[in-house]
Design a protein around this motif. Sequence first.
Motif, PDB file in Angstrom:
ATOM      1  N   ASP A 228      -9.566   6.140   7.124  1.00 20.02           N
ATOM      2  CA  ASP A 228      -9.211   6.700   5.718  1.00 20.02           C
ATOM      3  C   ASP A 228      -9.051   5.577   4.734  1.00 20.02           C
ATOM      4  O   ASP A 228      -7.940   5.204   4.428  1.00 20.02           O
ATOM      5  CB  ASP A 228      -8.025   7.709   5.885  1.00 20.02           C
ATOM      6  CG  ASP A 228      -8.758   9.091   6.451  1.00 20.02           C
ATOM      7  OD1 ASP A 228     -10.115   9.097   6.459  1.00 20.02           O
ATOM      8  OD2 ASP A 228      -7.856   9.596   6.921  1.00 20.02           O
TER       9      ASP A 228
ATOM     10  N   GLY B  11     -10.132   4.029   1.221  1.00 21.90           N
ATOM     11  CA  GLY B  11     -10.645   4.550  -0.090  1.00 21.90           C
ATOM     12  C   GLY B  11     -11.451   3.191  -0.620  1.00 21.90           C
ATOM     13  O   GLY B  11     -11.026   2.114  -0.463  1.00 21.90           O
TER      14      GLY B  11
ATOM     15  N   GLY C  18     -12.696   7.198   3.495  1.00 16.93           N
ATOM     16  CA  GLY C  18     -11.911   7.601   2.563  1.00 16.93           C
ATOM     17  C   GLY C  18     -12.430   7.952   1.115  1.00 16.93           C
ATOM     18  O   GLY C  18     -13.873   7.648   1.323  1.00 16.93           O
TER      19      GLY C  18
ATOM     20  N   ASP D 265      -4.110  10.412   0.134  1.00 19.13           N
ATOM     21  CA  ASP D 265      -5.667  10.609   0.195  1.00 19.13           C
ATOM     22  C   ASP D 265      -6.375   9.534   0.968  1.00 19.13           C
ATOM     23  O   ASP D 265      -7.175   9.896   1.592  1.00 19.13           O
ATOM     24  CB  ASP D 265      -6.053  10.581  -0.996  1.00 19.13           C
ATOM     25  CG  ASP D 265      -5.654  11.842  -2.006  1.00 19.13           C
ATOM     26  OD1 ASP D 265      -5.124  12.577  -1.371  1.00 19.13           O
ATOM     27  OD2 ASP D 265      -5.756  11.741  -3.271  1.00 19.13           O
ATOM     28  N   CYS D 266      -5.801   8.259   1.265  1.00 19.02           N
ATOM     29  CA  CYS D 266      -6.367   7.382   2.116  1.00 19.02           C
ATOM     30  C   CYS D 266      -5.273   6.587   2.591  1.00 19.02           C
ATOM     31  O   CYS D 266      -4.195   6.293   1.860  1.00 19.02           O
ATOM     32  CB  CYS D 266      -7.460   6.505   1.457  1.00 19.02           C
ATOM     33  SG  CYS D 266      -6.934   6.187  -0.307  1.00 19.02           S
ATOM     34  N   ASP D 267      -5.289   5.805   3.785  1.00 15.80           N
ATOM     35  CA  ASP D 267      -4.351   4.957   4.380  1.00 15.80           C
ATOM     36  C   ASP D 267      -4.238   3.525   3.739  1.00 15.80           C
ATOM     37  O   ASP D 267      -3.136   2.863   3.355  1.00 15.80           O
ATOM     38  CB  ASP D 267      -4.799   4.682   5.697  1.00 15.80           C
ATOM     39  CG  ASP D 267      -4.499   5.905   6.727  1.00 15.80           C
ATOM     40  OD1 ASP D 267      -3.679   6.834   6.242  1.00 15.80           O
ATOM     41  OD2 ASP D 267      -5.177   6.025   7.758  1.00 15.80           O
TER      42      ASP D 267
ATOM     43  N   ALA E 271      -6.782   1.204   0.260  1.00 16.08           N
ATOM     44  CA  ALA E 271      -7.851   1.393  -0.633  1.00 16.08           C
ATOM     45  C   ALA E 271      -8.138   0.163  -1.102  1.00 16.08           C
ATOM     46  O   ALA E 271      -7.441  -0.980  -1.471  1.00 16.08           O
ATOM     47  CB  ALA E 271      -7.380   2.362  -1.698  1.00 16.08           C
TER      48      ALA E 271
END
Length: 446
Positions: free
Chosen positions: A125, A127, A172, A199-201, A203
Amino acid sequence: MSSSQLTAHDPVVIVGMALEAPGGIDTADAYWSLLSEQREGLGHFPTDRGWAIRDLFDGSRRDGFKAIHDLGGFLSDAATFDPAFFGVSPREAVAMDPQQRVALRLAWRALENSGINPDDVAGHDVGCYIGASGLEYGPALSEFSNHSGHLITGTSLGVISGRIAYTLDLAGPALTVDTSCSSALTAFHTAVQAVRADDCDMALAGGVCVMGTPGYFVEFSKQHALSDDGHCRPYSALASGTVWAEGAAIFLLQRKSRALADGRRILAEVRATAVNQDGRTVGLTAPSGRQQARLFTKAIEAAGVQPEDVGMIEGHGTGTRLGDRTELRSLAQTYGATAAGTGALLGSVKSNIGHAQAAAGALGLAKVVVAAQHGAVPASLHIDEVSREIDWDAQGLRLATKQTPWPAVNGQRIAAVSAFGMSGTNAHVVVSMPEDPASDTDGRAA
């Protein structure tokens, strides 16, 4: 508490960075050398892109157009790409907007520079949030060519982030953000919120700009907003307009607790990000000083710091009279409350490399990170005479007209970065950098 208020116990941090800037700059060390040696990265218009350069200069003085000077900030390796390395066919590679190629290359390097093998993030995940604008690359989709079939993806803004996610197999969110010249910092703001909200680990966030045509030079010559001599003079009384440029910078973001657990070197802590909109002004592209001042105050309050804690401000600073005047007066309202001679040092990297449009804010943020690593605020160039739009002695702001030591306060250096778009979207970021980056790894390897 909103997701932009990042003063909680587990803030978002920058753990990786990669950049390319005019003047052949492709590493943080080379970027710092350019800044500390007070050099420009500007050069003559490229002759290998098929631009009708002779017609451009011969016709620039007619019909109310301002003269266009043969200077800009251009990436020397914009056309350099190894399609086989990224699994792209040669025909598809030619159809790809160079912005896709540069962003993909930098995303890979940002991961590597953080100590991550890009192959190891496949399926995770992670992004991808990239600021970019459409800059007229390639033939029209309605024109039949050898590259038809690849052009719809090759020239799509959305595919800039999607190409990175596809190539690296990232699971992500992937967004391309276009708010014109504030695109990169708006994308960065969105990425920080995503990491904060899980929302993501991790980015990838930043911006990219490569010009497919000299169209922006032509448009701004008609608006009489180009520099008289091809040099950018932010916050100078002699500022006469901007100079267009290219560039890119991408950062890897992660929650601090996870970064420490992974043994990552923390380059900067994101104290706050803020984005707002001008609303209605005297014209569609005219900035709003009131909204800029509101944005600065919102960011400072969310960061949990006082204006006097900020040692460096990397302004938008385009060198246009209206833009600089509005920004200076807005900065004075928020950051000018300190005693004269002790306020933050203000500058703009556009004086070195020109205005990199959608990527400008990301390159400004990269400047802040490398400046903190070297403990000095580099000089902004071409400020022989400071702007008369504010009373510098009374306001507490100072222009960085020479390289100045930047001492840490309580083990940290705090900076603010701005970007404003002709779309009306404004972005402001407050970051702090540890005096010794290795000390923020909690004893783990940097």
